[in-house]
Design a protein around this motif. Structure first.
Motif, PDB file in Angstrom:
ATOM      1  N   THR A 170      -2.658 108.071   7.249  1.00 13.34           N
ATOM      2  CA  THR A 170      -2.629 107.545   8.613  1.00 13.34           C
ATOM      3  C   THR A 170      -3.645 106.415   8.769  1.00 13.34           C
ATOM      4  OG1 THR A 170      -1.937 109.696   9.465  1.00 13.34           O
ATOM      5  CG2 THR A 170      -2.860 108.158  11.058  1.00 13.34           C
ATOM      6  N   ILE A 171      -4.845 106.605   8.193  1.00 13.88           N
ATOM      7  CA  ILE A 171      -5.863 105.557   8.220  1.00 13.88           C
ATOM      8  C   ILE A 171      -5.378 104.330   7.456  1.00 13.88           C
ATOM      9  CG2 ILE A 171      -8.190 104.932   7.442  1.00 13.88           C
ATOM     10  CD1 ILE A 171      -8.983 107.873   7.976  1.00 13.88           C
ATOM     11  N   VAL A 172      -4.804 104.554   6.277  1.00 14.15           N
ATOM     12  CA  VAL A 172      -4.287 103.436   5.472  1.00 14.15           C
ATOM     13  C   VAL A 172      -3.190 102.702   6.237  1.00 14.15           C
ATOM     14  CG1 VAL A 172      -3.007 102.862   3.359  1.00 14.15           C
ATOM     15  CG2 VAL A 172      -4.928 104.459   3.260  1.00 14.15           C
ATOM     16  N   LEU A 173      -2.336 103.453   6.921  1.00 12.01           N
ATOM     17  CA  LEU A 173      -1.267 102.842   7.722  1.00 12.01           C
ATOM     18  C   LEU A 173      -1.838 101.940   8.807  1.00 12.01           C
ATOM     19  CD1 LEU A 173       1.730 102.662   8.658  1.00 12.01           C
ATOM     20  CD2 LEU A 173       1.231 104.656  10.088  1.00 12.01           C
ATOM     21  N   GLY A 174      -2.835 102.426   9.524  1.00  5.81           N
ATOM     22  CA  GLY A 174      -3.443 101.630  10.595  1.00  5.81           C
ATOM     23  C   GLY A 174      -4.119 100.376  10.075  1.00  5.81           C
ATOM     24  N   ILE A 175      -4.855 100.503   8.957  1.00  3.72           N
ATOM     25  CA  ILE A 175      -5.528  99.338   8.377  1.00  3.72           C
ATOM     26  C   ILE A 175      -4.502  98.346   7.837  1.00  3.72           C
ATOM     27  CG2 ILE A 175      -7.070  98.589   6.528  1.00  3.72           C
ATOM     28  CD1 ILE A 175      -8.608 101.237   6.971  1.00  3.72           C
ATOM     29  N   ALA A 176      -3.462  98.857   7.165  1.00  5.24           N
ATOM     30  CA  ALA A 176      -2.417  97.968   6.648  1.00  5.24           C
ATOM     31  C   ALA A 176      -1.672  97.278   7.793  1.00  5.24           C
ATOM     32  CB  ALA A 176      -1.440  98.750   5.779  1.00  5.24           C
ATOM     33  N   GLY A 177      -1.473  97.989   8.907  1.00  3.62           N
ATOM     34  CA  GLY A 177      -0.846  97.380  10.084  1.00  3.62           C
ATOM     35  C   GLY A 177      -1.689  96.248  10.637  1.00  3.62           C
ATOM     36  N   ALA A 178      -3.005  96.438  10.642  1.00  9.43           N
ATOM     37  CA  ALA A 178      -3.906  95.376  11.109  1.00  9.43           C
ATOM     38  C   ALA A 178      -3.863  94.175  10.172  1.00  9.43           C
ATOM     39  CB  ALA A 178      -5.328  95.904  11.215  1.00  9.43           C
ATOM     40  N   LEU A 179      -3.805  94.435   8.864  1.00  2.00           N
ATOM     41  CA  LEU A 179      -3.718  93.334   7.897  1.00  2.00           C
ATOM     42  C   LEU A 179      -2.400  92.576   8.046  1.00  2.00           C
ATOM     43  CD1 LEU A 179      -5.222  95.041   4.728  1.00  2.00           C
ATOM     44  CD2 LEU A 179      -6.286  93.292   6.163  1.00  2.00           C
ATOM     45  N   LEU A 180      -1.313  93.310   8.252  1.00  2.28           N
ATOM     46  CA  LEU A 180      -0.011  92.667   8.458  1.00  2.28           C
ATOM     47  C   LEU A 180      -0.032  91.831   9.735  1.00  2.28           C
ATOM     48  CD1 LEU A 180       3.002  92.291   7.737  1.00  2.28           C
ATOM     49  CD2 LEU A 180       3.451  94.337   9.098  1.00  2.28           C
ATOM     50  N   ALA A 181      -0.590  92.389  10.807  1.00 10.30           N
ATOM     51  CA  ALA A 181      -0.659  91.662  12.076  1.00 10.30           C
ATOM     52  C   ALA A 181      -1.512  90.408  11.938  1.00 10.30           C
ATOM     53  CB  ALA A 181      -1.217  92.570  13.165  1.00 10.30           C
ATOM     54  N   ARG A 182      -2.613  90.517  11.202  1.00 12.08           N
ATOM     55  CA  ARG A 182      -3.482  89.350  11.010  1.00 12.08           C
ATOM     56  C   ARG A 182      -2.769  88.279  10.184  1.00 12.08           C
ATOM     57  NH1 ARG A 182      -8.762  88.617   7.451  1.00 12.08           N
ATOM     58  NH2 ARG A 182      -9.378  86.607   8.262  1.00 12.08           N
ATOM     59  N   PHE A 183      -2.056  88.698   9.127  1.00 16.89           N
ATOM     60  CA  PHE A 183      -1.334  87.735   8.288  1.00 16.89           C
ATOM     61  C   PHE A 183      -0.266  87.006   9.102  1.00 16.89           C
ATOM     62  CE2 PHE A 183       2.363  86.820   5.590  1.00 16.89           C
ATOM     63  CZ  PHE A 183       1.791  85.893   4.737  1.00 16.89           C
ATOM     64  N   VAL A 184       0.532  87.764   9.841  1.00 19.04           N
ATOM     65  CA  VAL A 184       1.596  87.154  10.637  1.00 19.04           C
ATOM     66  C   VAL A 184       0.991  86.290  11.746  1.00 19.04           C
ATOM     67  CG1 VAL A 184       3.491  87.649  12.237  1.00 19.04           C
ATOM     68  CG2 VAL A 184       3.290  88.933  10.116  1.00 19.04           C
ATOM     69  N   GLY A 185      -0.044  86.803  12.419  1.00 21.56           N
ATOM     70  CA  GLY A 185      -0.675  86.051  13.496  1.00 21.56           C
ATOM     71  C   GLY A 185      -1.319  84.758  13.029  1.00 21.56           C
ATOM     72  N   THR A 186      -1.955  84.789  11.862  1.00 17.96           N
ATOM     73  CA  THR A 186      -2.550  83.575  11.304  1.00 17.96           C
ATOM     74  C   THR A 186      -1.466  82.587  10.887  1.00 17.96           C
ATOM     75  OG1 THR A 186      -4.451  84.855  10.517  1.00 17.96           O
ATOM     76  CG2 THR A 186      -4.144  82.692   9.553  1.00 17.96           C
ATOM     77  N   SER A 187      -0.382  83.099  10.306  1.00 14.63           N
ATOM     78  CA  SER A 187       0.722  82.226   9.886  1.00 14.63           C
ATOM     79  C   SER A 187       1.384  81.527  11.073  1.00 14.63           C
ATOM     80  CB  SER A 187       1.780  83.032   9.131  1.00 14.63           C
ATOM     81  OG  SER A 187       1.237  83.594   7.965  1.00 14.63           O
ATOM     82  N   LEU A 188       1.454  82.227  12.198  1.00 16.57           N
ATOM     83  CA  LEU A 188       2.084  81.654  13.386  1.00 16.57           C
ATOM     84  C   LEU A 188       1.105  80.903  14.283  1.00 16.57           C
ATOM     85  CD1 LEU A 188       4.455  84.604  14.339  1.00 16.57           C
ATOM     86  CD2 LEU A 188       5.060  82.463  13.209  1.00 16.57           C
ATOM     87  N   GLY A 189      -0.169  80.890  13.908  1.00 21.09           N
ATOM     88  CA  GLY A 189      -1.166  80.166  14.676  1.00 21.09           C
ATOM     89  C   GLY A 189      -1.745  80.935  15.853  1.00 21.09           C
ATOM     90  N   TRP A 190      -1.508  82.245  15.917  1.00 23.39           N
ATOM     91  CA  TRP A 190      -2.034  83.052  17.011  1.00 23.39           C
ATOM     92  C   TRP A 190      -3.513  83.363  16.815  1.00 23.39           C
ATOM     93  CZ3 TRP A 190       2.452  87.113  16.852  1.00 23.39           C
ATOM     94  CH2 TRP A 190       3.619  86.515  17.304  1.00 23.39           C
ATOM     95  N   TYR A 191      -3.943  83.480  15.557  1.00 19.00           N
ATOM     96  CA  TYR A 191      -5.329  83.793  15.223  1.00 19.00           C
ATOM     97  C   TYR A 191      -5.901  82.676  14.381  1.00 19.00           C
ATOM     98  CZ  TYR A 191      -3.835  88.532  16.451  1.00 19.00           C
ATOM     99  OH  TYR A 191      -3.315  89.618  17.095  1.00 19.00           O
ATOM    100  N   GLY A 192      -7.180  82.405  14.585  1.00 14.80           N
ATOM    101  CA  GLY A 192      -7.874  81.423  13.772  1.00 14.80           C
ATOM    102  C   GLY A 192      -8.332  82.033  12.459  1.00 14.80           C
TER     103      GLY A 192
END
Length: 90
Positions: free
Chosen positions: A38-60
């Motif tokens: 469950t912890i790994v899932l949450g951390i991996a979800g954050a990494l996926l969100a950061r990757f997608v968000g950075t790719s789309l310009g949502w995060y610096g």
């Protein structure tokens, strides 16, 4: 050393656990996994969100993903895992 145990790693594990729990609660179906996964899932979800968000310009660069985005990323990973596991059974 104080930063690692005071807020860095422990904070990441706690937030990952909460994001993983929320993802498992919001996604319908039976997702059997222990605390570690469950912890790994949450951390991996954050990494996926950061990757997608950075790719789309949502995060610096170097900016972490938000908590809601982390939960959404974890839900996406659960759906993908469910599709792969289902295909593997057939």
């Amino acid at each position: 050393m104080e930063q690692i145990f005071g807020g860095g790693i422990l904070w990441t594990l706690l937030i990952g656990f909460i994001a993983g729990l929320l993802a498992r609660a919001l996604k319908p179906g039976d997702d059997r996994m222990g605390i570690f996964w469950t912890i790994v899932l949450g951390i991996a979800g954050a990494l996926l969100a950061r990757f997608v968000g950075t790719s789309l310009g949502w995060y610096g660069p170097g900016q972490p993903a938000g908590f809601i985005a982390s939960v959404v990323g974890a839900i996406i990973l659960l759906v993908v895992y469910g599709l792969v596991a289902k295909k593997k059974k057939d």
